[in-house]
Design a protein around this motif. Structure first.
Motif, PDB file in Angstrom:
ATOM      1  N   GLY A 124      -7.959  -8.268   7.116  1.00  0.00           N
ATOM      2  CA  GLY A 124      -7.114  -8.199   8.203  1.00  0.00           C
ATOM      3  C   GLY A 124      -7.268  -9.195   9.100  1.00  0.00           C
ATOM      4  N   GLY A 125      -6.429  -8.913  10.351  1.00  0.00           N
ATOM      5  CA  GLY A 125      -6.137 -10.086  11.316  1.00  0.00           C
ATOM      6  C   GLY A 125      -7.233 -10.297  12.196  1.00  0.00           C
ATOM      7  N   ALA A 126      -8.119  -9.416  12.640  1.00  0.00           N
ATOM      8  CA  ALA A 126      -9.273  -9.756  13.304  1.00  0.00           C
ATOM      9  C   ALA A 126     -10.323 -10.469  12.696  1.00  0.00           C
ATOM     10  CB  ALA A 126     -10.128  -8.598  13.984  1.00  0.00           C
ATOM     11  N   TYR A 152      -3.186 -10.986  22.182  1.00  0.00           N
ATOM     12  CA  TYR A 152      -4.236 -10.149  21.302  1.00  0.00           C
ATOM     13  C   TYR A 152      -4.560 -10.621  19.906  1.00  0.00           C
ATOM     14  CZ  TYR A 152      -6.011  -6.004  19.003  1.00  0.00           C
ATOM     15  OH  TYR A 152      -7.351  -5.328  18.258  1.00  0.00           O
ATOM     16  N   HIS A 153      -6.030 -10.650  19.666  1.00  0.00           N
ATOM     17  CA  HIS A 153      -6.210 -11.474  18.490  1.00  0.00           C
ATOM     18  C   HIS A 153      -7.271 -10.449  17.500  1.00  0.00           C
ATOM     19  CE1 HIS A 153      -4.715 -15.431  19.788  1.00  0.00           C
ATOM     20  NE2 HIS A 153      -5.057 -15.131  20.956  1.00  0.00           N
ATOM     21  N   GLY A 154      -7.501  -9.073  17.886  1.00  0.00           N
ATOM     22  CA  GLY A 154      -8.101  -8.208  17.205  1.00  0.00           C
ATOM     23  C   GLY A 154      -9.203  -7.288  17.783  1.00  0.00           C
ATOM     24  N   GLU A 225      -1.381 -17.256  19.928  1.00  0.00           N
ATOM     25  CA  GLU A 225      -0.244 -16.513  19.068  1.00  0.00           C
ATOM     26  C   GLU A 225       1.052 -17.317  19.099  1.00  0.00           C
ATOM     27  OE1 GLU A 225       0.191 -12.173  19.518  1.00  0.00           O
ATOM     28  OE2 GLU A 225      -1.039 -12.642  21.116  1.00  0.00           O
ATOM     29  N   THR A 230       1.827  -8.294  20.795  1.00  0.00           N
ATOM     30  CA  THR A 230       1.924  -7.072  21.616  1.00  0.00           C
ATOM     31  C   THR A 230       1.884  -7.181  23.033  1.00  0.00           C
ATOM     32  OG1 THR A 230       0.438  -6.289  19.467  1.00  0.00           O
ATOM     33  CG2 THR A 230       0.213  -5.131  21.756  1.00  0.00           C
ATOM     34  N   ASP A 258      -2.429 -18.216  15.814  1.00  0.00           N
ATOM     35  CA  ASP A 258      -2.501 -16.625  15.273  1.00  0.00           C
ATOM     36  C   ASP A 258      -1.043 -16.547  14.714  1.00  0.00           C
ATOM     37  OD1 ASP A 258      -3.042 -14.164  14.734  1.00  0.00           O
ATOM     38  OD2 ASP A 258      -4.318 -13.782  16.631  1.00  0.00           O
ATOM     39  N   VAL A 260      -0.554 -13.596  12.969  1.00  0.00           N
ATOM     40  CA  VAL A 260      -0.921 -12.267  12.169  1.00  0.00           C
ATOM     41  C   VAL A 260       0.356 -11.187  12.554  1.00  0.00           C
ATOM     42  CG1 VAL A 260      -2.311 -10.153  12.563  1.00  0.00           C
ATOM     43  CG2 VAL A 260      -3.378 -12.479  12.434  1.00  0.00           C
ATOM     44  N   MET A 261       0.886 -11.303  13.747  1.00  0.00           N
ATOM     45  CA  MET A 261       2.215 -10.572  13.830  1.00  0.00           C
ATOM     46  C   MET A 261       3.316 -11.092  13.940  1.00  0.00           C
ATOM     47  SD  MET A 261       2.971  -7.901  17.207  1.00  0.00           S
ATOM     48  CE  MET A 261       1.761  -6.707  16.758  1.00  0.00           C
ATOM     49  N   LYS A 288      -1.146  -8.534   8.354  1.00  0.00           N
ATOM     50  CA  LYS A 288       0.035  -7.740   8.432  1.00  0.00           C
ATOM     51  C   LYS A 288       1.415  -8.048   7.446  1.00  0.00           C
ATOM     52  CE  LYS A 288      -0.434  -6.753  13.198  1.00  0.00           C
ATOM     53  NZ  LYS A 288      -0.755  -5.332  13.512  1.00  0.00           N
TER      54      LYS A 288
HETATM   55  C1  PLP Z   1      -1.607 -11.645  17.077  1.00  0.00           C
HETATM   56  C2  PLP Z   1      -2.598 -10.702  16.267  1.00  0.00           C
HETATM   57  N1  PLP Z   1      -3.645 -11.164  15.975  1.00  0.00           N
HETATM   58  C3  PLP Z   1      -4.810 -10.228  15.305  1.00  0.00           C
HETATM   59  C4  PLP Z   1      -4.504  -9.112  15.328  1.00  0.00           C
HETATM   60  C5  PLP Z   1      -5.669  -8.203  14.527  1.00  0.00           C
HETATM   61  O1  PLP Z   1      -5.107  -7.715  13.336  1.00  0.00           O
HETATM   62  P1  PLP Z   1      -5.779  -6.496  12.746  1.00  0.00           P
HETATM   63  O2  PLP Z   1      -5.546  -5.428  13.552  1.00  0.00           O
HETATM   64  O3  PLP Z   1      -5.232  -6.582  11.330  1.00  0.00           O
HETATM   65  O4  PLP Z   1      -7.457  -6.800  12.536  1.00  0.00           O
HETATM   66  C6  PLP Z   1      -3.365  -8.556  15.539  1.00  0.00           C
HETATM   67  C7  PLP Z   1      -3.158  -6.810  15.608  1.00  0.00           C
HETATM   68  O5  PLP Z   1      -2.108  -6.493  16.018  1.00  0.00           O
HETATM   69  C8  PLP Z   1      -2.194  -9.407  16.196  1.00  0.00           C
HETATM   70  O6  PLP Z   1      -1.147  -8.876  16.556  1.00  0.00           O
END
Ligand code: PLP
Length: 457
Positions: A124-126, A152-154, A225, A230, A258, A260-261, A288
């Motif tokens: 996943g993202g974290a 937010y990074h996880g 990001e 978020t 980052d 992820v989103m 995601k």
């Molecule tokens: C920019 C960003 N990085 C990392 C994450 C963490 O991802 P995960 O919830 O899949 O671990 C998120 C989750 O919302 C995110 O928005």
């Protein structure tokens, strides 16, 4: 993709939902929650841009869940690919080659900017962020990390410490070596800026000053990001990402974007960093949207220079499920469907022709709307109690009775929103139809009428 052959919700589905709720309340421990205080919504069915709740109500999903179901729910091409892969090879240890992972890695390399030609898959993202930071540290031989407030990074140990929103605070033991800075946010400018240009220049000066005050040779990475999600969808002003790239080059710091989103089409481009012009990060994290969350998957796209560090030196990290075949087959099918159905282009078009103008109209009409901002299918509506002072409708880091009323009003009217603090985000699947998008905005218009009654100015 939205179904045309929709069957009525059956009593059996409703009974299964009631049973699931009962068991959930007895046995399931939920993320980020005081367990006794929550009443989670049951979902009994999901298709295209809709979900059905435990009472059989059909809701237009303007949240894409946690902003991950970018192709909507139950896309038949992806469901079929997962089924096919399950019939062929459900799982295999990460040291073995498998065709789904090889093809997913090839596609990520092809889609990401520059020479991010090698991919390490995570769950996943974290953990993608954790591994990106670890790679940057090993590559540079440095420890400290820079990241933005309002990010937010996880939720894992390092990723939550790199995070710049209040979820960090109860988890931060000060051991992560993270230094936070203010990224641009003109509406609530830390720099007393009145234009995007001023905000951009001052935010870059601030970042450089922090680098110098904290020790320029101490930093392994800036984690940023490309568009904070978020935290409020603050699209960076022109020149900011290029400025960060220039600063990080000057000080020998790795730039971790980052995505992820913001990645995989959400912003109307495959990756949001592309909005910043010709900016090439050293590492890019994703999760995601890579497979719309149908099977958990994340990863790090790695530049050739960083990959070279680990050519003859072992990378000290790994995961049992790195490159899980079901997740990677879902990724290959998702990217295929997105390309065939022009979903990224659709997100860009919706942003320009429906969400952008539609939300601007709502902002002009409703005094409770302090600002709307975004791009593609990635928009935030910033709600205020007072448009002059910009006092938010919920304090930073919390909800409020007013926000709870608005969220409930959205659901009562058939809209599932994404809400954070004083904001409602408009983040539907990228393939939402124009009619659905307009229907959602119409419901929001109605609900903002309630928000206006909370305005005290
Ligand atoms: C920019 C960003 N990085 C990392 C994450 C963490 O991802 P995960 O919830 O899949 O671990 C998120 C989750 O919302 C995110 O928005």
């Amino acid at each position: 993709m939205n179904t045309t052959t929709e069957s009525a919700v059956t009593e059996a589905e409703l009974a299964a939902g009631r049973r699931a709720y009962e068991l959930d309340r007895k046995h399931v421990f939920h993320s980020w929650s005081a367990q006794k205080q929550i009443k989670p919504m049951t979902v009994t069915r999901a298709e295209g841009s809709y979900v059905w709740d435990g009472e059989g109500r059909k809701l237009l999903d303007f949240s894409s869940q946690l902003v991950n179901t970018n192709i909507g729910h139950q896309h038949p091409k992806v469901v079929a690919a997962i089924q096919e892969q399950a019939g062929k090879l459900c799982t295999i240890a990460p040291q073995y080659v498998n065709d789904a992972r090889s093809e997913a890695a090839r596609l990520v390399s092809e889609l990401t900017p520059g020479n991010l030609d090698t991919v390490f898959f995570t769950n996943g993202g974290a953990d993608a962020v954790e591994h990106a930071v670890r790679m940057a540290r090993l590559h540079t031989g440095r420890y400290k990390v820079l990241s933005a407030y309002r990010s937010y990074h996880g939720g894992t140990a390092l990723a939550v410490n790199v995070t710049g929103d209040p979820r960090r605070i109860p988890n931060d033991y000060g051991t992560a070596g993270t230094v936070h800075f203010h990224a641009p946010f003109l509406y609530r400018s830390q720099f007393h800026a009145t234009t995007e240009e001023e905000e951009c220049r001052r935010a870059l000066d601030h970042l450089e000053q922090i680098i110098q005050l904290e020790g320029p040779s101490a930093f392994a990475a800036v984690v940023l990001e490309s568009i904070p999600g978020t935290a409020g969808i603050m699209v960076p002003p022109p020149g900011y990402l290029a400025g960060v790239r220039e600063l990080t080059r000057r000080y020998g710091i790795m730039f971790i974007a980052d995505e992820v989103m913001a990645g995989f089409g959400r912003s109307g481009k495959w990756f949001a960093v592309e909005h910043g012009g010709d900016v090439m990060p050293d590492l890019l994290t994703f999760a995601k949207g890579i497979n719309s969350g149908y099977v958990p998957l994340g990863g790090v796209a790695i530049s050739d220079e960083i990959a070279a560090t680990f050519a003859d030196r072992a990378y000290p990290g790994g995961l049992t499920y790195s490159g899980h075949p079901l997740a990677c087959a879902a990724a290959v099918a998702t990217i295929g469907a997105m390309r065939e159905e022009g979903m990224v282009e659709n997100a860009a078009r919706l942003g320009d022709t429906v969400f952008g103008p539609g939300l601007a109209d709502l902002a002009a009409k409703h005094p409770s709307v302090g600002e709307v901002r975004g791009t593609g299918a990635f928009w935030a509506v910033e709600l205020v109690k007072n448009p002059e002072t910009r006092e938010p409708l919920a304090p930073y880091g919390a909800s409020s009775p007013e926000m709870n009323t608005l969220i409930a009003a959205c659901k009562d009217r058939g809209l599932l929103p994404f809400a954070n603090f004083n904001r409602i985000h408009v983040v539907p699947p990228l393939n939402v139809t124009d009619d659905q998008a307009r229907t959602g905005l119409g419901i929001l218009d109605d609900v903002l009428g309630i928000a206006d009654s909370f305005v005290t100015a």
